[in-house]
Design a protein around this motif. Sequence first.
Motif, PDB file in Angstrom:
ATOM      1  N   VAL A 137       0.841  -1.203   0.000  1.00 44.92           N
ATOM      2  CA  VAL A 137       0.000   0.000   0.000  1.00 44.92           C
ATOM      3  C   VAL A 137       0.877   1.255   0.000  1.00 44.92           C
ATOM      4  CG1 VAL A 137      -1.717   1.305   1.310  1.00 44.92           C
ATOM      5  CG2 VAL A 137      -1.935  -1.177   1.093  1.00 44.92           C
ATOM      6  N   LYS A 138       1.953   1.227   0.777  1.00 45.53           N
ATOM      7  CA  LYS A 138       2.865   2.378   0.793  1.00 45.53           C
ATOM      8  C   LYS A 138       3.504   2.568  -0.580  1.00 45.53           C
ATOM      9  CE  LYS A 138       3.979   1.879   5.710  1.00 45.53           C
ATOM     10  NZ  LYS A 138       5.034   1.492   6.690  1.00 45.53           N
ATOM     11  N   TRP A 139       3.883   1.456  -1.204  1.00 44.10           N
ATOM     12  CA  TRP A 139       4.430   1.543  -2.564  1.00 44.10           C
ATOM     13  C   TRP A 139       3.409   2.163  -3.508  1.00 44.10           C
ATOM     14  CZ3 TRP A 139       2.394  -0.828  -6.921  1.00 44.10           C
ATOM     15  CH2 TRP A 139       3.162  -0.728  -8.088  1.00 44.10           C
ATOM     16  N   ALA A 140       2.156   1.719  -3.419  1.00 46.74           N
ATOM     17  CA  ALA A 140       1.112   2.237  -4.304  1.00 46.74           C
ATOM     18  C   ALA A 140       0.925   3.735  -4.108  1.00 46.74           C
ATOM     19  CB  ALA A 140      -0.201   1.492  -4.052  1.00 46.74           C
ATOM     20  N   ALA A 141       0.965   4.187  -2.861  1.00 50.36           N
ATOM     21  CA  ALA A 141       0.821   5.615  -2.590  1.00 50.36           C
ATOM     22  C   ALA A 141       1.951   6.407  -3.235  1.00 50.36           C
ATOM     23  CB  ALA A 141       0.789   5.860  -1.083  1.00 50.36           C
ATOM     24  N   GLU A 142       3.166   5.857  -3.195  1.00 49.68           N
ATOM     25  CA  GLU A 142       4.306   6.535  -3.817  1.00 49.68           C
ATOM     26  C   GLU A 142       4.164   6.616  -5.339  1.00 49.68           C
ATOM     27  OE1 GLU A 142       7.880   4.586  -2.670  1.00 49.68           O
ATOM     28  OE2 GLU A 142       7.986   5.568  -0.706  1.00 49.68           O
ATOM     29  N   GLN A 143       3.456   5.645  -5.922  1.00 54.76           N
ATOM     30  CA  GLN A 143       3.282   5.635  -7.387  1.00 54.76           C
ATOM     31  C   GLN A 143       2.152   6.549  -7.839  1.00 54.76           C
ATOM     32  OE1 GLN A 143       5.901   3.975  -8.498  1.00 54.76           O
ATOM     33  NE2 GLN A 143       6.108   3.460  -6.326  1.00 54.76           N
ATOM     34  N   GLY A 144       1.447   7.158  -6.912  1.00 49.40           N
ATOM     35  CA  GLY A 144       0.371   8.071  -7.267  1.00 49.40           C
ATOM     36  C   GLY A 144      -1.021   7.482  -7.208  1.00 49.40           C
ATOM     37  N   PHE A 145      -1.151   6.225  -6.758  1.00 43.56           N
ATOM     38  CA  PHE A 145      -2.482   5.640  -6.598  1.00 43.56           C
ATOM     39  C   PHE A 145      -3.184   6.301  -5.412  1.00 43.56           C
ATOM     40  CE2 PHE A 145      -0.262   2.040  -8.684  1.00 43.56           C
ATOM     41  CZ  PHE A 145      -1.150   1.790  -9.718  1.00 43.56           C
ATOM     42  N   SER A 146      -4.472   6.541  -5.562  1.00 38.31           N
ATOM     43  CA  SER A 146      -5.248   7.107  -4.457  1.00 38.31           C
ATOM     44  C   SER A 146      -6.038   6.038  -3.701  1.00 38.31           C
ATOM     45  CB  SER A 146      -6.223   8.172  -4.972  1.00 38.31           C
ATOM     46  OG  SER A 146      -7.187   7.594  -5.834  1.00 38.31           O
ATOM     47  N   ARG A 147      -6.116   4.841  -4.299  1.00 35.48           N
ATOM     48  CA  ARG A 147      -6.853   3.747  -3.658  1.00 35.48           C
ATOM     49  C   ARG A 147      -6.220   2.419  -4.073  1.00 35.48           C
ATOM     50  NH1 ARG A 147     -13.284   2.985  -4.576  1.00 35.48           N
ATOM     51  NH2 ARG A 147     -13.275   5.061  -3.605  1.00 35.48           N
ATOM     52  N   VAL A 148      -6.312   1.450  -3.160  1.00 38.10           N
ATOM     53  CA  VAL A 148      -5.830   0.096  -3.441  1.00 38.10           C
ATOM     54  C   VAL A 148      -6.978  -0.883  -3.259  1.00 38.10           C
ATOM     55  CG1 VAL A 148      -4.375  -1.781  -2.591  1.00 38.10           C
ATOM     56  CG2 VAL A 148      -3.423   0.517  -2.838  1.00 38.10           C
ATOM     57  N   VAL A 149      -7.201  -1.720  -4.267  1.00 43.91           N
ATOM     58  CA  VAL A 149      -8.140  -2.833  -4.124  1.00 43.91           C
ATOM     59  C   VAL A 149      -7.326  -4.012  -3.594  1.00 43.91           C
ATOM     60  CG1 VAL A 149      -9.895  -4.240  -5.239  1.00 43.91           C
ATOM     61  CG2 VAL A 149      -9.362  -1.955  -6.149  1.00 43.91           C
ATOM     62  N   LEU A 150      -7.548  -4.334  -2.327  1.00 43.42           N
ATOM     63  CA  LEU A 150      -6.720  -5.330  -1.656  1.00 43.42           C
ATOM     64  C   LEU A 150      -7.027  -6.742  -2.144  1.00 43.42           C
ATOM     65  CD1 LEU A 150      -6.915  -3.927   1.984  1.00 43.42           C
ATOM     66  CD2 LEU A 150      -4.902  -3.923   0.495  1.00 43.42           C
ATOM     67  N   ALA A 151      -6.047  -7.627  -1.964  1.00 39.87           N
ATOM     68  CA  ALA A 151      -6.238  -9.035  -2.291  1.00 39.87           C
ATOM     69  C   ALA A 151      -7.382  -9.607  -1.472  1.00 39.87           C
ATOM     70  CB  ALA A 151      -4.946  -9.812  -2.016  1.00 39.87           C
ATOM     71  N   ARG A 152      -8.161 -10.487  -2.086  1.00 36.69           N
ATOM     72  CA  ARG A 152      -9.326 -11.069  -1.422  1.00 36.69           C
ATOM     73  C   ARG A 152      -8.946 -11.973  -0.251  1.00 36.69           C
ATOM     74  NH1 ARG A 152     -10.366 -11.463  -7.008  1.00 36.69           N
ATOM     75  NH2 ARG A 152     -12.381 -10.697  -7.747  1.00 36.69           N
ATOM     76  N   GLU A 153      -7.692 -12.380  -0.187  1.00 39.58           N
ATOM     77  CA  GLU A 153      -7.270 -13.346   0.825  1.00 39.58           C
ATOM     78  C   GLU A 153      -7.063 -12.742   2.204  1.00 39.58           C
ATOM     79  OE1 GLU A 153      -6.543 -15.089  -3.117  1.00 39.58           O
ATOM     80  OE2 GLU A 153      -6.189 -13.113  -2.236  1.00 39.58           O
ATOM     81  N   LEU A 154      -7.125 -11.437   2.342  1.00 44.27           N
ATOM     82  CA  LEU A 154      -6.845 -10.801   3.628  1.00 44.27           C
ATOM     83  C   LEU A 154      -8.030 -10.916   4.577  1.00 44.27           C
ATOM     84  CD1 LEU A 154      -5.034  -7.517   2.532  1.00 44.27           C
ATOM     85  CD2 LEU A 154      -4.054  -9.741   3.071  1.00 44.27           C
ATOM     86  N   SER A 155      -7.724 -11.038   5.875  1.00 44.07           N
ATOM     87  CA  SER A 155      -8.767 -11.006   6.901  1.00 44.07           C
ATOM     88  C   SER A 155      -9.065  -9.557   7.246  1.00 44.07           C
ATOM     89  CB  SER A 155      -8.298 -11.745   8.156  1.00 44.07           C
ATOM     90  OG  SER A 155      -7.243 -11.026   8.782  1.00 44.07           O
ATOM     91  N   LEU A 156     -10.203  -9.332   7.885  1.00 48.71           N
ATOM     92  CA  LEU A 156     -10.559  -7.974   8.288  1.00 48.71           C
ATOM     93  C   LEU A 156      -9.536  -7.422   9.274  1.00 48.71           C
ATOM     94  CD1 LEU A 156     -12.555  -5.662   8.035  1.00 48.71           C
ATOM     95  CD2 LEU A 156     -13.909  -6.690   9.870  1.00 48.71           C
ATOM     96  N   ALA A 157      -9.015  -8.280  10.154  1.00 44.16           N
ATOM     97  CA  ALA A 157      -7.983  -7.836  11.098  1.00 44.16           C
ATOM     98  C   ALA A 157      -6.742  -7.360  10.355  1.00 44.16           C
ATOM     99  CB  ALA A 157      -7.632  -8.966  12.062  1.00 44.16           C
ATOM    100  N   GLU A 158      -6.351  -8.071   9.285  1.00 42.95           N
ATOM    101  CA  GLU A 158      -5.198  -7.644   8.494  1.00 42.95           C
ATOM    102  C   GLU A 158      -5.478  -6.317   7.792  1.00 42.95           C
ATOM    103  OE1 GLU A 158      -2.625 -11.053   6.548  1.00 42.95           O
ATOM    104  OE2 GLU A 158      -4.740 -11.587   6.466  1.00 42.95           O
ATOM    105  N   VAL A 159      -6.695  -6.153   7.272  1.00 43.18           N
ATOM    106  CA  VAL A 159      -7.060  -4.900   6.609  1.00 43.18           C
ATOM    107  C   VAL A 159      -6.956  -3.745   7.592  1.00 43.18           C
ATOM    108  CG1 VAL A 159      -8.915  -3.639   5.455  1.00 43.18           C
ATOM    109  CG2 VAL A 159      -8.532  -6.051   4.920  1.00 43.18           C
ATOM    110  N   GLU A 160      -7.451  -3.954   8.798  1.00 42.18           N
ATOM    111  CA  GLU A 160      -7.396  -2.903   9.816  1.00 42.18           C
ATOM    112  C   GLU A 160      -5.954  -2.592  10.203  1.00 42.18           C
ATOM    113  OE1 GLU A 160      -9.984  -4.668  12.688  1.00 42.18           O
ATOM    114  OE2 GLU A 160     -11.766  -3.622  11.907  1.00 42.18           O
ATOM    115  N   ARG A 161      -5.139  -3.628  10.279  1.00 42.59           N
ATOM    116  CA  ARG A 161      -3.717  -3.409  10.593  1.00 42.59           C
ATOM    117  C   ARG A 161      -3.038  -2.631   9.470  1.00 42.59           C
ATOM    118  NH1 ARG A 161       0.855  -6.314  12.543  1.00 42.59           N
ATOM    119  NH2 ARG A 161       2.664  -5.032  11.951  1.00 42.59           N
ATOM    120  N   ILE A 162      -3.326  -3.008   8.227  1.00 43.49           N
ATOM    121  CA  ILE A 162      -2.744  -2.300   7.085  1.00 43.49           C
ATOM    122  C   ILE A 162      -3.179  -0.833   7.095  1.00 43.49           C
ATOM    123  CG2 ILE A 162      -2.806  -2.108   4.561  1.00 43.49           C
ATOM    124  CD1 ILE A 162      -2.899  -5.194   4.494  1.00 43.49           C
TER     125      ILE A 162
END
Length: 884
Positions: A137-162
């Motif tokens: 996500v940090k890499w994506a922000a550096e590339q100019g992305f304003s949003r990331v569609v996360l991988a479907r494999e993540l848990s909600l706890a991981e999303v919150e941590r990210i």
Amino acid sequence: MPDPAPTPAKKNLPELLAPAGSPEAFRAAIAAGADAVYLSGKRFGSRKFAANFSDAEIEESVSFAHARGVRVYITVNILIHDREIKSTVEYLIWLYSIGVDAVLIQDTGIAALAHEIIPNLVIHASTQLTIHNAEGVKWAAEQGFSRVVLARELSLAEVERITHDTRDTGIGLEVFAHGALCYGYSGQCLLSSVIGGRSGNRGMCAQPCRKPYTLVTATTDAYGRPAQVQALPSHGNYLLSPKDLCTYRHLPALVDSPITSLKIEGRMRSAEYVAVVVAAYRRALDAISSGNTSTLTDEMNNLLLAFNRGFTSGYLFGDRHQTLMGRDAPDNRGLYIGRVSQYKAKTRTASVRIESEIIPKPGDGLFFFEHERPEEQFGFSINTVPVRTKGEILLVVPQPVSPGTKVYITSSVDLAAHARQIINHPSSTLRHPVPLDLAVSVDNGGRLTLDGRIHPGDGREIVVSHTPDITLVPAQSHPLTAELMEQQMRKSGGTPFVIDAVMMQYHGDLFAPLAELNRARREFLTLAESALVAASRPSAEQVECAKSRWQDRAADYPLSTPASSPVKSPYPLRLAVYTDSLDAVRMAAESGCDRVYFEPYILLSKTASCCSHPLRAGIKEQIKMAVEVCHAHEIPIIWKFPRITRTAFSDTVLPVVPQISEMGIAGIMVENPGMVHALHEIAPLTTIYGSTGLNVFNHATVKKLSSHVQLLTLSPELSRDECRFLISAARKQGSGISFALIVQGICEAIVSDDCLLEPCLHCKADTGEQKEIFYGIRDSTGHIFPVRMDSECRARIGNSAELCLVDYLPQIMEMGISEVVIDARGRTGACISEMIRIYRTAISATASRTTGAEKQLQALKDRIKRCSMGEITTGHFIRGLKES
């Protein structure tokens, strides 16, 4: 009397993002209450088999949506060939000019060009970029992305941590909330590609994961090849088919989370499906926002009837293995209503004991399903009203059926009517009425003027004025009062507006027919709608600036291979080997390779895995021993990270990178951009190497990654001509980066978080037996795809045929490749030793250009056939991918 309870404050809701594979589905999504809609043009989208949108339809759709306060995102989410870069950038400029709200992008090089050429174009990182950690996500922000569609494999706890770990970036996070799930990590799945040449990375996935497979095991010979193959028991024949995601009953948790957008999958689905699913989620979200969920009707039955392969709450809410997978069937299940209790052959009737509140009606489709007797499965449409008696219904059926067979409604006339109601009455679900302040004035000559100020809600104010062709005249008997004039002007039905303040400058003593006033109002609101749409577009000057920037750069992106040939590497072709065990490292070093990449077994947590793995040496100990072995043979060793590096990996591994970097390794190889970012931050002096997971598909990607990466491995989906084009273009732009190509080994076709072997083997596949016992899946044609489980219970499924390019080494050397790679992960020492000897001989023969070298290479290829894992293939090196 006690004070009334305060009204709870409305909760901020995540965006509800709907799919549209056709203009009809697009209108349905907006009618059902979507906040935003994503769609694709006829080119560059990941759903080539959907109807999709022509350029004219895209422009019309953007205008229609913007007039109703709905955002439109366009998918450009495939990997782009060098020959397509020019047309892709021109397409992006055109999308920018018509005011699209964002573009979803997979290709790293295209994202870089979009950010450079069209800096005001909003870009979202597609799930095809496989971003699954905070570093990504940090890499994506550096590339100019304003949003990331996360991988479907993540848990909600991981999303919150990210979210917490990336809170300073300001980037939004989007997750899938409903629809089909891919078996493997999106953007990393090559199964359709290796089986039939149709790549998911090019929008052509043929969905082989929905086909039947048999789990098999075998003993192995000295080269690790399967012998005495035997079928293993499994829970169904569709081993790779997940259920469909449904988070409908978890929406309160999602609303309370920091997620920016909830995405519904379904660009291959009908307009009716889109209407039903979006409307259900819309009503639930609005009820949660208002705190009034007690009166909300549970619409799970509608969701089941719309389409489902069985529902799962997904990795997001902890489903795994049997609760996530639908291995018994790959297609629509419908709504379960009961089981057959009796069949009468004489009357050809079946009694069904009802276990559902919904009773089938004439016109409904039924499906009779029996897992143990697939030959008895059948479906049909009801033509007559079922007879109801004592909790059962009596149905005339077209064939015999056994008691106990499950019965499902797979299509419903009531649901179809419900969908039509949603689509045909969009005004009742208008999500974002736009406030409009109206000033009505009539001058002394009876001339009417309407002035409006539109407030779209983003701080802007749009001014619109209209003087209709209408003159009010002195009233003879019944003047048009100011009150009646205001009443007529406040009407805005069928438009995106709600009339807020009305200021009248009219004495109320003149007359005009109401029909004329209504016409004047409609003309004004049409002009207001046009002004609202135009305000969402960039200025002509901004568009011209983007075109000018591209004109200055376009020559760097030719449509065909540059005239100058690739610069041949001044150094001999290196032979590298991917290994995953200390024994393999030792054998590779002793057999004479030039470089070893070591992907060690890393048990991240004793409790994180569902498997019972033996404890192995820690990361430092494994690296230390591998370094000692390689240094004894004066061979550099590179620590290879796995393709998927979730939060647990980052927490465990990244802190020790600075120490391991000083232990004598020559660098670290990565497979996802998040790790490029992380290593550059924590170990800036460490040399970084890139493997195939980075999807290096064009020289724009090379340019973007080469600032941090010393060597890039080209995508296995490129042909030799495409490899040559890429390297030539990169060299012409002055790039000195080294290129590698995998020339031998089993292509990793899928990486999946499904622990495929767990149900019958309890994950013993990686307990040390793995080199002696073979596991795989066999398709209906008899091809066997090897399966290995890693330390985090991920299934890593290889191609059924082994890549072999030994006889193409002369061409590979001439195109400018610096390093050829044998992927020996999961292979025996005897196999590794033999392959290295063969390729060492082949490289020498190629470099010497001796007479008979071609014949010698063919003889070496025959030797490879005798120790390869099944058949051999040239992959896509000769013909490339299918494009239609």
